[in-house]
Design a protein around this motif. Structure first.
Motif, PDB file in Angstrom:
ATOM      1  N   PHE A  31       8.380  28.162  33.933  1.00  0.00           N
ATOM      2  CA  PHE A  31       8.793  27.364  32.605  1.00  0.00           C
ATOM      3  C   PHE A  31       9.870  26.389  33.216  1.00  0.00           C
ATOM      4  O   PHE A  31       9.910  25.668  32.481  1.00  0.00           O
ATOM      5  CB  PHE A  31      10.045  28.107  31.449  1.00  0.00           C
ATOM      6  CG  PHE A  31       8.998  29.299  30.964  1.00  0.00           C
ATOM      7  CD1 PHE A  31       7.584  28.638  30.682  1.00  0.00           C
ATOM      8  CD2 PHE A  31       8.602  30.693  31.285  1.00  0.00           C
ATOM      9  CE1 PHE A  31       6.832  29.954  29.038  1.00  0.00           C
ATOM     10  CE2 PHE A  31       7.347  31.487  30.793  1.00  0.00           C
ATOM     11  CZ  PHE A  31       6.711  31.172  30.124  1.00  0.00           C
ATOM     12  N   ARG A  32      10.599  26.474  34.164  1.00  0.00           N
ATOM     13  CA  ARG A  32      11.586  25.871  34.807  1.00  0.00           C
ATOM     14  C   ARG A  32      11.287  24.070  34.976  1.00  0.00           C
ATOM     15  O   ARG A  32      11.694  23.379  34.347  1.00  0.00           O
ATOM     16  CB  ARG A  32      12.399  26.165  35.628  1.00  0.00           C
ATOM     17  CG  ARG A  32      14.318  25.690  35.792  1.00  0.00           C
ATOM     18  CD  ARG A  32      14.415  26.122  37.099  1.00  0.00           C
ATOM     19  NE  ARG A  32      13.751  26.023  38.734  1.00  0.00           N
ATOM     20  CZ  ARG A  32      14.152  26.374  39.663  1.00  0.00           C
ATOM     21  NH1 ARG A  32      15.060  27.180  39.685  1.00  0.00           N
ATOM     22  NH2 ARG A  32      12.880  26.339  40.356  1.00  0.00           N
ATOM     23  N   GLY A  33       9.955  24.847  35.550  1.00  0.00           N
ATOM     24  CA  GLY A  33       9.015  23.371  36.618  1.00  0.00           C
ATOM     25  C   GLY A  33       8.382  22.782  35.049  1.00  0.00           C
ATOM     26  O   GLY A  33       8.230  21.334  35.161  1.00  0.00           O
ATOM     27  N   ALA A  34       8.180  23.134  33.774  1.00  0.00           N
ATOM     28  CA  ALA A  34       8.014  22.000  32.915  1.00  0.00           C
ATOM     29  C   ALA A  34       8.921  21.750  32.238  1.00  0.00           C
ATOM     30  O   ALA A  34       8.576  20.705  31.525  1.00  0.00           O
ATOM     31  CB  ALA A  34       7.074  23.588  31.496  1.00  0.00           C
ATOM     32  N   PHE A  35      10.167  21.956  31.883  1.00  0.00           N
ATOM     33  CA  PHE A  35      11.425  21.338  31.098  1.00  0.00           C
ATOM     34  C   PHE A  35      11.566  20.627  32.024  1.00  0.00           C
ATOM     35  O   PHE A  35      11.676  19.134  31.529  1.00  0.00           O
ATOM     36  CB  PHE A  35      11.671  22.323  31.090  1.00  0.00           C
ATOM     37  CG  PHE A  35      12.307  23.815  29.909  1.00  0.00           C
ATOM     38  CD1 PHE A  35      11.191  23.609  28.956  1.00  0.00           C
ATOM     39  CD2 PHE A  35      12.663  25.009  30.548  1.00  0.00           C
ATOM     40  CE1 PHE A  35      10.500  24.541  27.968  1.00  0.00           C
ATOM     41  CE2 PHE A  35      12.434  26.170  29.726  1.00  0.00           C
ATOM     42  CZ  PHE A  35      11.428  25.894  28.713  1.00  0.00           C
TER      43      PHE A  35
ATOM     44  N   GLY B  62      10.010  29.918  36.951  1.00  0.00           N
ATOM     45  CA  GLY B  62       9.927  29.236  37.598  1.00  0.00           C
ATOM     46  C   GLY B  62       8.815  28.624  36.850  1.00  0.00           C
ATOM     47  O   GLY B  62       9.185  27.096  36.892  1.00  0.00           O
TER      48      GLY B  62
ATOM     49  N   PHE C 121      20.753  26.268  25.065  1.00  0.00           N
ATOM     50  CA  PHE C 121      19.598  27.160  24.789  1.00  0.00           C
ATOM     51  C   PHE C 121      18.443  27.847  25.984  1.00  0.00           C
ATOM     52  O   PHE C 121      18.264  28.910  26.195  1.00  0.00           O
ATOM     53  CB  PHE C 121      19.027  27.166  23.465  1.00  0.00           C
ATOM     54  CG  PHE C 121      17.764  27.697  23.038  1.00  0.00           C
ATOM     55  CD1 PHE C 121      18.386  28.618  22.468  1.00  0.00           C
ATOM     56  CD2 PHE C 121      17.099  27.277  22.851  1.00  0.00           C
ATOM     57  CE1 PHE C 121      17.800  30.050  21.645  1.00  0.00           C
ATOM     58  CE2 PHE C 121      15.630  28.295  22.554  1.00  0.00           C
ATOM     59  CZ  PHE C 121      16.450  29.643  21.917  1.00  0.00           C
ATOM     60  N   LEU C 122      17.876  26.216  26.377  1.00  0.00           N
ATOM     61  CA  LEU C 122      16.536  27.190  27.200  1.00  0.00           C
ATOM     62  C   LEU C 122      17.389  27.166  28.408  1.00  0.00           C
ATOM     63  O   LEU C 122      16.608  28.229  29.119  1.00  0.00           O
ATOM     64  CB  LEU C 122      16.024  25.241  27.024  1.00  0.00           C
ATOM     65  CG  LEU C 122      15.654  25.214  26.182  1.00  0.00           C
ATOM     66  CD1 LEU C 122      14.487  23.826  26.267  1.00  0.00           C
ATOM     67  CD2 LEU C 122      14.282  26.248  25.866  1.00  0.00           C
TER      68      LEU C 122
ATOM     69  N   VAL D 196      23.051  25.944  36.600  1.00  0.00           N
ATOM     70  CA  VAL D 196      24.274  26.235  37.798  1.00  0.00           C
ATOM     71  C   VAL D 196      25.870  26.653  37.118  1.00  0.00           C
ATOM     72  O   VAL D 196      26.278  28.250  37.991  1.00  0.00           O
ATOM     73  CB  VAL D 196      24.548  25.505  38.142  1.00  0.00           C
ATOM     74  CG1 VAL D 196      25.153  25.236  39.448  1.00  0.00           C
ATOM     75  CG2 VAL D 196      22.612  24.509  39.423  1.00  0.00           C
TER      76      VAL D 196
ATOM     77  N   ILE E 182      18.092  31.106  28.168  1.00  0.00           N
ATOM     78  CA  ILE E 182      17.166  32.157  27.920  1.00  0.00           C
ATOM     79  C   ILE E 182      16.491  31.660  29.888  1.00  0.00           C
ATOM     80  O   ILE E 182      16.204  33.116  30.325  1.00  0.00           O
ATOM     81  CB  ILE E 182      16.072  31.449  27.673  1.00  0.00           C
ATOM     82  CG1 ILE E 182      16.427  31.239  26.047  1.00  0.00           C
ATOM     83  CG2 ILE E 182      14.674  31.759  27.311  1.00  0.00           C
ATOM     84  CD1 ILE E 182      15.162  30.915  24.612  1.00  0.00           C
TER      85      ILE E 182
ATOM     86  N   LYS F 150      16.567  37.697  32.804  1.00  0.00           N
ATOM     87  CA  LYS F 150      15.212  37.790  33.554  1.00  0.00           C
ATOM     88  C   LYS F 150      13.766  38.379  32.940  1.00  0.00           C
ATOM     89  O   LYS F 150      13.770  38.644  31.978  1.00  0.00           O
ATOM     90  CB  LYS F 150      15.514  39.662  34.213  1.00  0.00           C
ATOM     91  CG  LYS F 150      16.176  40.358  35.725  1.00  0.00           C
ATOM     92  CD  LYS F 150      16.220  41.415  35.929  1.00  0.00           C
ATOM     93  CE  LYS F 150      18.006  42.062  36.610  1.00  0.00           C
ATOM     94  NZ  LYS F 150      19.132  41.799  36.290  1.00  0.00           N
ATOM     95  N   ILE F 151      13.298  37.043  33.759  1.00  0.00           N
ATOM     96  CA  ILE F 151      12.223  36.806  32.848  1.00  0.00           C
ATOM     97  C   ILE F 151      11.078  36.697  34.115  1.00  0.00           C
ATOM     98  O   ILE F 151      11.093  36.092  34.962  1.00  0.00           O
ATOM     99  CB  ILE F 151      12.002  35.855  31.429  1.00  0.00           C
ATOM    100  CG1 ILE F 151      12.611  34.433  32.635  1.00  0.00           C
ATOM    101  CG2 ILE F 151      12.829  35.434  30.609  1.00  0.00           C
ATOM    102  CD1 ILE F 151      11.964  33.195  31.698  1.00  0.00           C
ATOM    103  N   LYS F 152       9.891  36.891  33.304  1.00  0.00           N
ATOM    104  CA  LYS F 152       8.671  36.587  34.095  1.00  0.00           C
ATOM    105  C   LYS F 152       8.226  34.925  33.773  1.00  0.00           C
ATOM    106  O   LYS F 152       8.544  34.005  33.488  1.00  0.00           O
ATOM    107  CB  LYS F 152       7.083  37.240  33.760  1.00  0.00           C
ATOM    108  CG  LYS F 152       7.439  38.791  33.651  1.00  0.00           C
ATOM    109  CD  LYS F 152       6.329  39.365  33.517  1.00  0.00           C
ATOM    110  CE  LYS F 152       6.011  40.867  33.461  1.00  0.00           C
ATOM    111  NZ  LYS F 152       6.637  41.562  32.256  1.00  0.00           N
TER     112      LYS F 152
ATOM    113  N   ILE G 121      19.263  22.685  34.698  1.00  0.00           N
ATOM    114  CA  ILE G 121      18.924  22.923  35.771  1.00  0.00           C
ATOM    115  C   ILE G 121      21.087  23.041  35.543  1.00  0.00           C
ATOM    116  O   ILE G 121      21.542  23.529  36.203  1.00  0.00           O
ATOM    117  CB  ILE G 121      18.809  21.911  37.001  1.00  0.00           C
ATOM    118  CG1 ILE G 121      16.765  21.942  36.607  1.00  0.00           C
ATOM    119  CG2 ILE G 121      18.644  22.370  38.238  1.00  0.00           C
ATOM    120  CD1 ILE G 121      16.303  22.936  36.397  1.00  0.00           C
TER     121      ILE G 121
END
Lengths: 286, 272
Positions: free
Chosen positions: A101-105, A99, A86-87, A174, A90, A94-96, A170
């Motif tokens: 959000f990815r870093g937080a998860f 990086g 799911f994440l 990929v 998302i 194309k979201i603002k 991650i």
């Protein structure tokens, strides 16, 4: 000179060979020898035939540990896949601030399991833990996250999902990026909706990633140790005893080296068997 | 309508992100809050105090454990990089009898569950007299199958002509590895370095088995025994302070090298 050239590759790989013999080959052979012995390291080894095996098949805690691990996996694997997928879906748009959000998860992935466990032990706390405070705040009763034998393993599985899911996001990202965009464009022309595209295109294409997540989670489940060690010590009523925690207790608490080695051998076989069954299932599916 | 949808989307995503970050935030503020406020703490304590940290330093040798962790994790990382590149080089660029056999053995050891070797490895440590020494913490980890495979893979992409030219210039094999291949393999070295250091820094099961002397304990072990041993005397703040100290170095490194961390971890998962 020619001789030197011939020996050289072996010199370069010699550290591996020494390490393999000492820390892999010998331990595997020796662990099989140990299963036929009773030994506390200090007094001499005592040959006991199949005693350890007989004991194992009558050991309720051994089966309890397998059952606990299965409960863990039944909750952990689907939850992990659903949340991660799911994440990842998302984050693949194309979201603002992608990086950020990815870093937080991903943050819980890099932090020691010890830290995560100590932290969640507080969140799960019965009287002042954050979860129960939230529950009572909206008018529900408190839950014994770690004190109710029917719930404790589930709580640990949820915590483990929270810790690891960033890595699987991650991996799915990929995987998602390998799906050719033409497929989606063709589906758009046919008038497929979002769900149809997900189930007919995305899911089959990322099957290898799902397989990997299942395998890694399974190995993780059988390696579970520090979480129950810190949070529950395996309790209440052995409901959170994991495979490794039980080996640890037999080996380094009671010094039953022979029996602990027997447990290790059997858990290793179970892991390989489960992974092979999973492989069969997933390959047959597609 | 579209704008509202987009705002809702970001709100939902932010809530998801908060679920992953807030617990760490709570841990940090709880460690600097007065002990009697932790039970009801959500966003900010009424006053900040370092009492928990002072008590922690008083009760456990956290500084020594930090140094032990640095020594152990650095030694393992350096060893894994040196041995991994030597072995990876031999397996990718040299031709010799038994090369494929060694490669398959390495692949096989990666699938072997550690549960089977745990007890015998401990017994080896006892017989070597390595219990309560750095040796027990470092030596078994100096060779790592995954890192060998990753070096082998990466070196394969480096053209042979580069190595041949170096050999003509009179370089020996070690010079080829460390002077020619290393500068051309920075992505692989960074990846392997990060995952090895992180894994060693966070390792806790093996130290719990082979170390009993408190002065030799690494951070995760010391913090674990502190948390379960009752020495925190049910003082939550002190327990959480020690957890913060354990997390801090890796989190700081992560903030600076986030991209590398994520790439490194992802590539190990894919290789497996």
């Amino acid at each position: 000179m020619i001789n030197r050239k011939k020996i050289l590759p072996y010199l370069l790989v010699s550290p591996y060979i020494v390490h393999f013999l000492l820390f892999v080959a010998f331990p595997v052979v020796f662990s099989i020898v140990l299963t036929f012995h009773k030994w506390n390291i200090i007094s001499p080894m005592e040959y006991t035939g199949f005693n350890n095996y007989i004991r194992l098949f009558n050991d309720k805690t051994f089966f309890k540990a397998i059952g606990n691990t299965l409960i863990f996996l039944i909750i952990h694997i689907p939850l992990q896949i659903i949340v991660a997928l799911f994440l990842a879906e998302i984050l693949n748009q194309k979201i603002k601030l992608r990086g950020v959000f990815r870093g937080a998860f991903f943050l819980p992935v890099i932090v020691s399991g010890v830290v995560v466990t100590i932290l969640w032990q507080q969140l799960f706390g019965f009287d002042t833990g954050l979860f129960n405070r939230l529950l009572t705040g909206i008018g529900f009763g408190k839950i014994g996250w770690l004190t109710d034998p029917n719930i404790a393993m589930t709580s640990i599985a949820v915590m483990a999902t929270w810790k690891n899911v960033g890595l699987y996001i991650i991996l799915f990202l990929v995987g998602l990026q390998t799906v050719p965009t033409q497929y989606y464009e063709a589906a758009d022309l046919e008038g497929a909706n979002h769900w149809q595209k997900f189930f007919k295109i995305t899911l089959p294409m990322i099957n290898p990633t799902i397989f990997m997540v299942v395998i890694l989670s399974t190995i993780g489940g059988f390696s579970l140790f520090i979480e129950p060690y810190i949070m529950t010590g395996g309790g209440p009523l052995n409901s959170t005893v994991s495979a490794v925690l039980y080996i640890y207790k037999q080996g380094f608490f009671y010094y039953h080296m022979g029996y602990a080695a027997t447990l290790g051998l059997f858990f290793a076989f179970i892991i390989l068997a489960v992974v092979m069954i999973q492989k069969k299932f997933i390959e047959k599916d597609h | 309508m579209k704008k509202i949808k987009s705002i809702l989307f970001y709100v939902a995503l932010t809530v998801c992100a908060v679920i992953f970050v807030y617990p760490f935030y709570w841990m940090v503020i709880a460690s600097i809050a007065p002990e009697n406020e932790i039970g009801s703490l959500t966003l900010m304590p009424t006053s900040l105090t370092l009492t928990s940290y002072a008590q922690m330093v008083d009760k456990i040798p956290i500084g020594g454990a930090f140094i032990n962790s640095i020594i152990v994790a650095s030694s393992i990382t350096i060893g894994v990089l040196i041995f991994g590149s030597m072995i990876g080089y031999a397996l990718s660029k040299l031709v010799f009898k038994g090369r494929d056999l060694i490669f398959y053995v390495i692949i096989f050891t990666m699938t072997l569950p550690f549960q089977i070797t745990l007890i015998p490895q401990y017994i080896i440590m006892v017989k070597f007299g390595w219990i309560d020494t750095y040796w027990a913490l470092i030596v078994p980890y100096l060779i790592n199958a995954l890192s060998i495979i990753m070096f082998r893979q990466y070196f394969k992409s480096i053209p042979d002509s580069l190595i041949d030219a170096a050999r003509l210039d009179g370089c020996n094999e070690l010079q080829i590895i460390f002077r020619i291949l290393w500068p051309n393999s920075m992505p692989a070295i960074i990846t392997i370095g990060i995952i090895t250091f992180m894994a060693s820094w966070n390792e806790v099961l093996w130290p719990l088995i082979v170390i009993r002397d408190e002065s030799l304990m690494t951070m995760p072990q010391l913090v674990t025994l502190f948390a379960v041993g009752g020495r925190a005397e049910s003082q939550l703040g002190v327990k959480l302070a020690s957890a913060v100290m354990l997390a801090l170095p890796i989190v700081l490194a992560y903030l600076f090298f986030q991209k590398y961390f994520i790439q490194s971890m992802a590539s190990t998962g894919i290789k497996e």
